[in-house]
Design a protein around this motif. Structure first.
Motif, PDB file in Angstrom:
ATOM      1  N   LEU A 108       0.759  -1.226   0.077  1.00 33.17           N
ATOM      2  CA  LEU A 108      -0.206   0.023  -0.107  1.00 33.17           C
ATOM      3  C   LEU A 108       0.854   1.372   0.110  1.00 33.17           C
ATOM      4  O   LEU A 108       0.707   2.175  -0.711  1.00 33.17           O
ATOM      5  N   CYS A 112       1.266   4.230  -2.987  1.00 30.38           N
ATOM      6  CA  CYS A 112       1.045   5.591  -2.807  1.00 30.38           C
ATOM      7  C   CYS A 112       2.117   6.391  -3.097  1.00 30.38           C
ATOM      8  O   CYS A 112       2.085   7.609  -3.701  1.00 30.38           O
ATOM      9  N   ILE A 123      -5.760   6.773  -1.412  1.00 33.01           N
ATOM     10  CA  ILE A 123      -5.266   6.042  -0.383  1.00 33.01           C
ATOM     11  C   ILE A 123      -5.344   6.887   0.825  1.00 33.01           C
ATOM     12  O   ILE A 123      -5.661   6.412   2.111  1.00 33.01           O
ATOM     13  N   TYR A 130      -8.835   8.965   7.266  1.00 31.57           N
ATOM     14  CA  TYR A 130      -9.042   8.193   6.005  1.00 31.57           C
ATOM     15  C   TYR A 130      -7.791   7.139   5.817  1.00 31.57           C
ATOM     16  O   TYR A 130      -7.998   6.131   5.296  1.00 31.57           O
ATOM     17  N   SER A 134      -7.458   3.121   5.063  1.00 32.18           N
ATOM     18  CA  SER A 134      -7.121   2.515   3.974  1.00 32.18           C
ATOM     19  C   SER A 134      -6.126   1.368   4.322  1.00 32.18           C
ATOM     20  O   SER A 134      -6.082   0.204   3.948  1.00 32.18           O
ATOM     21  N   ASP A 137      -8.144  -1.411   5.997  1.00 29.81           N
ATOM     22  CA  ASP A 137      -9.002  -2.337   4.968  1.00 29.81           C
ATOM     23  C   ASP A 137      -7.790  -3.094   4.165  1.00 29.81           C
ATOM     24  O   ASP A 137      -8.238  -4.226   3.967  1.00 29.81           O
ATOM     25  N   TYR A 216     -17.420   3.819   6.475  1.00 32.00           N
ATOM     26  CA  TYR A 216     -16.099   2.960   6.024  1.00 32.00           C
ATOM     27  C   TYR A 216     -15.819   2.057   7.184  1.00 32.00           C
ATOM     28  O   TYR A 216     -15.431   0.917   7.026  1.00 32.00           O
TER      29      TYR A 216
END
Length: 328
Positions: A108, A112, A123, A130, A134, A137, A216
């Protein structure tokens, strides 16, 4: 904050005032460098350097410190191992610290770092809340993949349990250990997710994102709940397979013992007769015959002692209750 991107072992990405600092294989030197730029508590630094801390949340006025554990599998080993993830989350920064073996987190960060601005926004978003979503998740999705492998192994064991030619006791034990390890990871993760949703999402989200981020995080929490339910079901299923395998193995062993017992029982008369005629005494019907009855006294004594010993043993066994079932 003036943290440089050139510090060895510390990598960072900036997006609209938000900084994601990525640290793998943490050392005292790296964390001391971060502590000069960010408000990291000394006790939290010690927790980051340790590899076996229990999951927890420490809350401060300007940031939150979270420890989570996720499974990781080495190529030469199939059993999941614990891997610690430490997170410092402030108003404009998120610091992720791990031992370098959480591949979804590494992928990840690289996605990014080396892809376009649109992907960075997807992302990182506009807030550390947030970005935290990400990260969690991606890690929970990897947890779902491991769960699918466990369920696949369960299906394979189900087919092998009733195959007499396959020994699966070791496979069952390994799978039980995998399920137990995953449950020890997911149960605290579930608790942490509930706390984050109820107390921390609003703290590190913009007013515009707040409602969406709660949705989320609820979605991640729902995935964690499904993983936990599946692990509980898998635990019950593997216990059933263990008991079934033990029962079938015992039945197979009993059949073998029954056959050997019958074979031994059939050989007892031949063994007794052969033993008597193999003794160095006169026995009626043998080659060495005598008309003097006193010559057969050893035979009579041997027979009498054998019968007497048999009667004593029958009496003793009956007294112990071993023969009760035979007399009913």
């Amino acid at each position: 904050m003036s943290l440089s991107n050139d510090i060895k072992g510390i990598d960072l990405i900036k997006n609209k005032g938000l900084v994601w600092i990525y640290v793998d294989q943490p050392t005292r030197e790296k964390l001391d460098t971060l502590s000069r730029e960010y408000p990291l508590h000394e006790l939290n630094i010690e927790d980051c350097l340790s590899k076996n801390q229990l999951p927890k949340i420490d809350r401060y006025d300007d940031h939150v410190f979270i420890i989570l554990q996720f499974p990781t599998i080495k190529k030469e080993k199939t059993i999941p191992r614990f891997s610690q993830l430490s997170l410092f989350i402030g108003k404009d920064f998120l610091i992720s610290i791990h031992q370098g073996n959480l591949k979804p987190l590494t992928d990840l960060f690289l996605a990014c770092k080396f892809q376009n601005v649109k992907n960075i926004k997807a992302i990182m978003g506009n807030s550390p809340g947030y970005l935290l979503h990400s990260i969690l998740d991606a890690l929970v999705d990897d947890l779902l993949h491991l769960l699918m492998k466990v369920i696949g192994n369960l299906d394979d064991i189900e087919d092998a349990v009733f195959d007499d030619k396959v020994a699966i006791a070791k496979d069952i034990s390994i799978l039980r250990r995998e399920i137990t390890t995953l449950r020890r990871i997911v149960v605290p993760l579930k608790r942490i997710m509930v706390e984050v949703i109820s107390r921390d999402v609003r703290k590190f989200s913009t007013d515009v994102e707040e409602e969406d981020l709660i949705s989320y995080f609820n979605d991640i929490n729902d995935h964690v709940s499904k993983v936990l339910e599946a692990l509980d079901e898998s635990k019950e299923t593997i216990e059933i397979y263990k008991d079934t395998d033990h029962m079938l193995s015992s039945e197979k062993t009993n059949k073998i013992l029954s056959f050997l017992t019958i074979l031994f029982t059939l050989s007892i008369p031949v063994s007794i007769i052969g033993t008597f005629y193999g003794m160095n005494i006169l026995i009626p019907g043998s080659v060495n015959y005598s008309e003097n009855m006193f010559d057969y006294i050893p035979f009579m004594l041997t027979t009498g002692l054998s019968v007497g010993a048999l009667i004593v043993m029958l009496y003793y066994f009956r007294k112990l209750g071993w023969l009760n079932n035979l007399t009913k």
